[in-house]
Scaffold this motif. Sequence first.
Motif, PDB file in Angstrom:
ATOM      1  N   THR A  32     -19.616   0.394  -0.527  1.00  0.00           N
ATOM      2  CA  THR A  32     -18.848  -0.336   0.472  1.00  0.00           C
ATOM      3  C   THR A  32     -17.379  -0.103   0.165  1.00  0.00           C
ATOM      4  N   THR A  33     -16.663   0.437   1.137  1.00  0.00           N
ATOM      5  CA  THR A  33     -15.258   0.763   0.918  1.00  0.00           C
ATOM      6  C   THR A  33     -14.403   0.275   2.073  1.00  0.00           C
ATOM      7  N   SER A  34     -13.134   0.184   1.803  1.00  0.00           N
ATOM      8  CA  SER A  34     -12.145  -0.005   2.864  1.00  0.00           C
ATOM      9  C   SER A  34     -11.631   1.387   3.219  1.00  0.00           C
ATOM     10  N   THR A  35     -10.784   1.443   4.224  1.00  0.00           N
ATOM     11  CA  THR A  35     -10.193   2.733   4.584  1.00  0.00           C
ATOM     12  C   THR A  35      -9.376   3.293   3.427  1.00  0.00           C
ATOM     13  N   ALA A  36      -8.601   2.444   2.761  1.00  0.00           N
ATOM     14  CA  ALA A  36      -7.784   2.901   1.633  1.00  0.00           C
ATOM     15  C   ALA A  36      -8.648   3.395   0.481  1.00  0.00           C
ATOM     16  N   ALA A  37      -9.701   2.671   0.174  1.00  0.00           N
ATOM     17  CA  ALA A  37     -10.591   3.072  -0.922  1.00  0.00           C
ATOM     18  C   ALA A  37     -11.282   4.388  -0.595  1.00  0.00           C
ATOM     19  N   MET A  38     -11.775   4.499   0.628  1.00  0.00           N
ATOM     20  CA  MET A  38     -12.480   5.715   1.024  1.00  0.00           C
ATOM     21  C   MET A  38     -11.580   6.939   0.904  1.00  0.00           C
ATOM     22  N   SER A  78      -5.692   3.393  -9.051  1.00  0.00           N
ATOM     23  CA  SER A  78      -5.730   3.306  -7.590  1.00  0.00           C
ATOM     24  C   SER A  78      -6.338   2.018  -7.026  1.00  0.00           C
ATOM     25  N   PRO A  79      -7.342   1.382  -7.653  1.00  0.00           N
ATOM     26  CA  PRO A  79      -7.832   0.130  -7.056  1.00  0.00           C
ATOM     27  C   PRO A  79      -6.750  -0.949  -6.956  1.00  0.00           C
ATOM     28  N   TRP A  80      -5.857  -1.003  -7.931  1.00  0.00           N
ATOM     29  CA  TRP A  80      -4.783  -1.994  -7.886  1.00  0.00           C
ATOM     30  C   TRP A  80      -3.671  -1.541  -6.948  1.00  0.00           C
ATOM     31  N   VAL A  81      -3.307  -0.289  -7.018  1.00  0.00           N
ATOM     32  CA  VAL A  81      -2.199   0.221  -6.204  1.00  0.00           C
ATOM     33  C   VAL A  81      -2.571   0.246  -4.722  1.00  0.00           C
ATOM     34  N   MET A  82      -3.797   0.674  -4.423  1.00  0.00           N
ATOM     35  CA  MET A  82      -4.223   0.806  -3.032  1.00  0.00           C
ATOM     36  C   MET A  82      -4.899  -0.454  -2.493  1.00  0.00           C
ATOM     37  N   LEU A  87     -13.256  -4.671  -4.135  1.00  0.00           N
ATOM     38  CA  LEU A  87     -14.465  -3.933  -3.759  1.00  0.00           C
ATOM     39  C   LEU A  87     -15.079  -3.379  -5.037  1.00  0.00           C
ATOM     40  N   THR A  88     -15.991  -4.143  -5.606  1.00  0.00           N
ATOM     41  CA  THR A  88     -16.494  -3.879  -6.957  1.00  0.00           C
ATOM     42  C   THR A  88     -16.991  -2.448  -7.144  1.00  0.00           C
ATOM     43  N   GLY A  89     -17.824  -1.958  -6.253  1.00  0.00           N
ATOM     44  CA  GLY A  89     -18.379  -0.610  -6.406  1.00  0.00           C
ATOM     45  C   GLY A  89     -17.324   0.465  -6.374  1.00  0.00           C
TER      46      GLY A  89
END
Length: 123
Positions: A32-38, A78-82, A87-89
């Motif tokens: 499961t991602t957001s647009t930024a994570a993806m 990137s999880p913190w910056v973006m 989103l744990t996974g």
Amino acid sequence: MRETSARPWTRPHDWAEVVLGVVAVLSPLWLTTSTAAMWTLIVLGALVAIDGLVSLAMPGMVYGEGIQIVLGALLFISPWVMGYAELTGAAWTSWVIGVLTVIAGAAALPVANAVHRRTAGSH
């Protein structure tokens, strides 16, 4: 190992970088991602895989391993910056692949330096 590390397409560190990059690129398919994570996983993963392939093709290219270390660090933060640390996974994928990429790049750096010195001395 010295003989193997000087030949293109034989270094296990660089193959690990390619696999890590491909896993990062494909991970939005099962996470499961957001647009930024993806897009972060896709872009940084592709860069990790491409740099791994370039390092495989040119084993004496020392700066490629430095680039891997930087890309791994960027993937880690990137999880913190973006903004997708919740989103744990996706976050854990970035953290784990980021750390493993830094480790692979750092482990390959002395090997690339040795190959570079050998090939630079033969010209």
